[in-house]
Design a protein around this motif. Sequence first.
Motif, PDB file in Angstrom:
ATOM      1  N   VAL A 705       0.834  -1.202   0.000  1.00 12.67           N
ATOM      2  CA  VAL A 705       0.000   0.000   0.000  1.00 12.67           C
ATOM      3  C   VAL A 705       0.869   1.252   0.000  1.00 12.67           C
ATOM      4  O   VAL A 705       0.618   2.207  -0.748  1.00 12.67           O
ATOM      5  N   ALA A 708       2.600   1.451  -3.517  1.00  9.27           N
ATOM      6  CA  ALA A 708       1.641   1.740  -4.581  1.00  9.27           C
ATOM      7  C   ALA A 708       1.166   3.183  -4.509  1.00  9.27           C
ATOM      8  O   ALA A 708       1.099   3.884  -5.528  1.00  9.27           O
ATOM      9  N   CYS A 709       0.844   3.657  -3.314  1.00  9.80           N
ATOM     10  CA  CYS A 709       0.364   5.038  -3.165  1.00  9.80           C
ATOM     11  C   CYS A 709       1.460   6.032  -3.557  1.00  9.80           C
ATOM     12  O   CYS A 709       1.182   7.062  -4.181  1.00  9.80           O
ATOM     13  N   LEU A 712       1.664   6.263  -7.208  1.00 16.20           N
ATOM     14  CA  LEU A 712       0.462   6.895  -7.772  1.00 16.20           C
ATOM     15  C   LEU A 712       0.359   8.366  -7.361  1.00 16.20           C
ATOM     16  O   LEU A 712      -0.696   8.985  -7.507  1.00 16.20           O
ATOM     17  N   LEU A 731      -5.181  10.744  -6.388  1.00 14.41           N
ATOM     18  CA  LEU A 731      -5.064   9.595  -7.277  1.00 14.41           C
ATOM     19  C   LEU A 731      -5.613   9.914  -8.676  1.00 14.41           C
ATOM     20  O   LEU A 731      -6.391  10.863  -8.842  1.00 14.41           O
ATOM     21  N   LEU A 735      -9.099   5.615 -10.890  1.00 21.72           N
ATOM     22  CA  LEU A 735      -8.907   4.883  -9.634  1.00 21.72           C
ATOM     23  C   LEU A 735      -9.753   5.494  -8.528  1.00 21.72           C
ATOM     24  O   LEU A 735     -10.315   4.776  -7.686  1.00 21.72           O
ATOM     25  N   LEU A 761      -9.490  -1.131  -0.150  1.00 21.41           N
ATOM     26  CA  LEU A 761      -8.381  -0.313  -0.633  1.00 21.41           C
ATOM     27  C   LEU A 761      -7.277  -1.194  -1.202  1.00 21.41           C
ATOM     28  O   LEU A 761      -6.748  -0.924  -2.294  1.00 21.41           O
ATOM     29  N   LEU A 765      -6.382  -1.345  -5.278  1.00 19.64           N
ATOM     30  CA  LEU A 765      -5.029  -0.975  -5.701  1.00 19.64           C
ATOM     31  C   LEU A 765      -4.367  -2.138  -6.447  1.00 19.64           C
ATOM     32  O   LEU A 765      -3.729  -1.932  -7.489  1.00 19.64           O
ATOM     33  N   HIS A 768      -5.913  -2.509  -9.903  1.00 20.88           N
ATOM     34  CA  HIS A 768      -5.519  -1.404 -10.781  1.00 20.88           C
ATOM     35  C   HIS A 768      -4.093  -1.602 -11.306  1.00 20.88           C
ATOM     36  O   HIS A 768      -3.829  -1.448 -12.510  1.00 20.88           O
TER      37      HIS A 768
END
Length: 926
Positions: A705, A708-709, A712, A731, A735, A761, A765, A768
């Motif tokens: 997480v 990935a965040c 992004l 984001l 998404l 969440l 993610l 995606h």
Amino acid sequence: MTQLEQDFMPGNLVRARGREWVVQSESRRDWLRLRPLGGADDDIIALIPELELQPVEPATFAWPQPEQAGNHAAARLLRDALRLKLRAGGGPFRSFGNIAVEPRGYQLVPLLMALRLTTVRLLIADDVGIGKTIEAGLIARELMDRGEIARLAVLCPPHLVEQWQSELEMRFNLQAVALTSASASRVERNLPHGISLFDYYPVVVVSLDYIKSERHREHFLAIAPECVIVDEAHTCASSGTGKQLRFELLQRLVKDPDRHLIMLTATPHSGDEAAFYNLLSLLDPRFVALQHQVSASDPLRQELARHFVQRRRKDIAEWQAETGDGRGFPRRLKTEVTYQLSGDWGVFFDSVQDYCRELAENIEQQGEGRGRLIWYATLALLRCVASSPAAAVKSLTTRLEGSFDNDDLLADERLHDGEADDLDSNDLEPPAQLEDASRLQKLISEAQRLSGKAGDPKLASLIRHVDTLVKEGYHPVVFCRYVATAHYVAEHLRKAFPKVTVESVTGEYTPEERRERVETMEESETRILVATDCLSEGINLQHLFTAVIHYDLAWNPTRHEQREGRVDRFGQQAADVRCTMLYGQDNPVDGFVLNVIIRKGETIQKELGVLVPMPEDEARINQALVKAALMKRSSNQNPSQGSLDFGEPERLLAPLQAQWQDALEKAKANRTVFAQRRIKPDEVLPEWQKQQDALGTQADVQRFVQSACARLNAPLESVRQAHFRFLPQHLPEALRLRLADEGISQPLLLDFNELHRSHPLVSVLAEHLLEASLSGETTLAARCAATLTDSVDVVTTVYLLRLRHQLGYVRRRQPFQMMAEETVALAVAGRSNPQWLEGDAVAQLLECIPTGNLPPEAMQREIRTALNFLANHSQQLQVVAEKRAQALLADHKRVREAARDVGQYSVNACLPVDVMGVYVLLPDAL
């Protein structure tokens, strides 16, 4: 079997409607359930091959393209996305990919018991806080993921409906609709025409109040699903018209020999023999015969042990000590804090007692048959005065209306604390004003004057104790009996602790508002919650609070256990939970409740290990309480509750005490055979751990997480240790919309101690990133890369594989075919004399740190070489797939033997293997 039929087996790849799909469980040759190759379960469709314009054909999965190379961090992100996205794992527990809880070993025992029953009929009677909801949810989710059931109903008391709905969604990934007296018409109105409730909503939580009426009961019986969970099952088996109707409902449900029934209760045997054996008869009518048989070796009693599990916290602690199965429960540290009815407050209390005595004497002299009214007014007034000045004022200023000889007057739930199975009683103050005399007005004025720390010794004692707890790092919940007391206490705690977040929750709020008020406290470093008993059931507090204070003693010991059980229960992270009783040293009301009721309950609980509810006899209890309430206070300078003599009130309750002791003896006789010590969950814990490793651990979730965040452009904001804030507004729009569909549109506080792989969440993610990588996007998650690193001495290639298996088993003489998936990594060190690597060694390679970059042409050349090498050694992929299938079959057999499961299993690899990623690690010469 023809080739065409083989292509349509679960786990195979097919091409239809211009794209690739994975055939899902429950597919047949003439009807296919298909999931897009890179999609989620929500994207599953069903089609009939004969009606398709283009024939459904076998398909293969395309290998990575060297031209779409990324970096090593993007490669690791793809691996994490693949693992965390998996739901239909290949291990013996089909449900573990869909649950958001890590069960402890002892919680697997009911699941293992269920697996050995052709039709699941279980009574789970574990102690409060052990996790009966989780145990029942595991069984239902497992049956669902095995394809044995498609629909589920939970029957529970009204105040538990929202909790069950939340638990099913948050812990078991099951979207449930609530069916209550208030919501039923709206739910049914929204059903499409001609569609039944359970066809449209496969999971429903039903309030027991809703099915009281004959019309609703008959309707439910007509549509009832294959599996029913009954919470607080003892409320469906004892005497009383409403309870008898519930019992008849369950009797009719179990007439279907194929219907699964899971009953939950912490108090299966509370002295009511008929009720206990009524419960057992729902498991099997033969068990009623056990009422007159006491031998533990009786074959029928041994048969009951296959359907009945009852563990105390003590049993669990001993079990965990023997097996080393995780951390046990927190220590419950009990203490008592006292105060004296001294000074002006003592004079005020005596004045109220005198008022009640004189009123009783006057009415007795008048002979108007108003005795019950005086009983009521005395108890109401003295209980409110013992609670707080605010409750006293409320009671004194609310006129008591109604018939003087009303037999139901003393049954007013505002006066008492509910029966053992009714912990949602009214928290409003009972009225006590009988006449508008000037003396009454003087008492009201005096109560108002004494409000606050200076005049109220009980409040002053609380503030001193809370100060100690806060300084020691505890987060307390203060339980009060009445609304006015809760607001009064909260107001003065805010004044005493201006830097601490203090919130009050009472029955004035709806269940949803109560939950929101509690949840808003999560971000506070130090928090104090003041609540009435509306929170003693229905909302779990173990994640936010670590101490319980009984500001008002309960007149029912079950209430104390329920209060403490909100905090001291499965999921509590603190090593210690503090529990405090606050009472007046010389208050005769507190003294009688403490010495005659609470102490007896504690003695029984200490001897047996679980609480046995006090027998119900309102008339005797009321009479004894009135006698105690009107007793003169002790004249000692340093009084103690031990010095109070409750001779006459105790004699009134002697028959109840004898019944209570009898209930204890009967509960002890039932305890040992049903602790299920012969079932060894430690034998299957390795399978659980393997599935955890295969599906992704809590550490994997946090890394994924955060990474990935960051990629992004929406990095998490750190709040405190393991707590971060997720900001969806940064984001990409597509998404954001997908997350909004899952209810995530505002900033979200994440606790990585609790955030599980099945959280929306994490799922969104992962989906995606996987979709982006399969479409050729390399900036987020890459299917191929070449990296310089000093972690290897020779050229080493890691191949990321997705394995699909056909899992077949027979149960109830019915065959089931399911699809299972897993992600594994295979590596080869060297090319001229290759050495194949598996397991932990490969996982460590994926964690290596790059030390340099390669030009794009060099990266593509190395990736192309690695792909050609794999094409020339493709048999190695088949070997890996077949080895994994055999290993999974062995795991299934091990669990089957431990549970003495009634099923038969087979596992076959689906070929060819999907090559998801290719990552080349080059030794850095520098």
